[in-house]
Design an enzyme around this catalytic site. Structure first.
Site: not given
Length: 294
Positions: A108, A193-195, A230
């Protein structure tokens, strides 16, 4: 893509080339007008989902009096969003990747409201992550507000003492701590913002970790954010080479920006000001990340 009510600037800078599906999640139904406006901005598949009630609201077992006092304390201290924000932090920490619309997916890219993307991206970061055995990607890192997480690190240390088997031998503790884990330096990857790989969040180590945190009530008695949760998990339970800094993705949220430099700024046709760059600002944590690879 996991998104809320975004303006889809990301669609123009990246997804028009790749047409990855969008998933919009909200705690109340999206309006017909919003769905219509989104549909004209992308040719990609779009899904609109409702967050399950039990994943968004304060659990019944939380002592509301104690939770209220925690909220009041942060408000008195002048902490931004001191009186709210907790349901979203808990949901993003432990539940979004379990949503039925996301269960078919492994990867994601989190897209939040009021963010800007400044550069054209001509390669596929999901394939990059997959091909290079990465798990978590970020653009900006900074310290958390210490008053929001006073007992988080002691809870993490207790978890590690009980479940040492989940800690990677080649972890990123030096990003999180300046004294080999005795205390937390507050550094985290800014999670708007995270990938990342959702199978990591779904895995045994993170599941045990989230449940351990959840059972303390810290998401409500304090205000444990999904960013430090996280970040701590990624730093401890993965190898340090599995966390990636996307220095070629120009990004801004609120007053904080990452703008690529030099050749990457030119090749990305970036519209950001290279001088508007948080990377090595006084309160940036990027130097802590970079020292992992010195």
């Amino acid at each position: 893509m996991l998104a809320r009510n975004s303006d889809l600037n990301w669609q123009a800078k990246f997804n028009r080339k790749f047409n990855y599906p969008w998933v919009f999640l909200n705690d109340e139904p999206f309006s017909t007008d919003f769905k219509r406006r989104v549909s004209v901005l992308t040719d990609a598949d779009v899904s609109f989902g409702l967050v399950p009630h039990e994943h968004w609201v304060q659990p019944d077992w939380i002592d509301e009096g104690r939770a209220q006092e925690g909220r009041n304390k942060l408000v008195r201290q002048g902490v931004i969003y001191g009186g709210n924000y907790r349901n979203m932090c808990r949901f993003n920490s432990g539940f979004f990747f379990r949503h039925e619309l996301l269960t078919p997916y492994k990867w994601y890219w989190r897209v939040e409201p009021d963010v800007r993307y400044y550069c054209d991206l001509d390669y596929d970061p999901f394939l990059f992550m997959e091909d290079h055995d990465k798990i978590y990607g970020f653009t900006i890192s900074m310290p958390e507000w210490e008053p929001t997480i006073p007992s988080l690190w002691s809870t993490v240390k207790n978890f590690v003492a009980e479940y040492p088997q989940y800690v990677s031998p080649d972890n990123s503790m030096d990003f999180l701590s300046d004294n080999a884990g005795d205390s937390y330096n507050m550094c985290h990857f800014w999670s708007n913002f995270e990938i990342a790989d959702m199978d990591f969040w779904r895995g045994e180590a993170y599941t045990k970790f989230f449940e351990y945190l959840e059972n303390t009530g810290g998401f409500y008695y304090e205000r444990w954010g999904d960013a430090p949760v996280h970040s701590i998990a990624a730093a401890l339970f993965t190898r340090k080479d599995q966390i990636h800094f996307f220095k070629d993705i120009g990004y801004k949220h609120a007053e904080f920006a990452h703008c690529p430099q030099g050749k990457q700024w030119r090749e990305g046709h970036c519209s950001c000001d290279p001088n508007d760059n948080f990377d090595y600002a006084q309160n940036s944590c990027l130097r802590h990340f970079m020292r992992l690879h010195d």
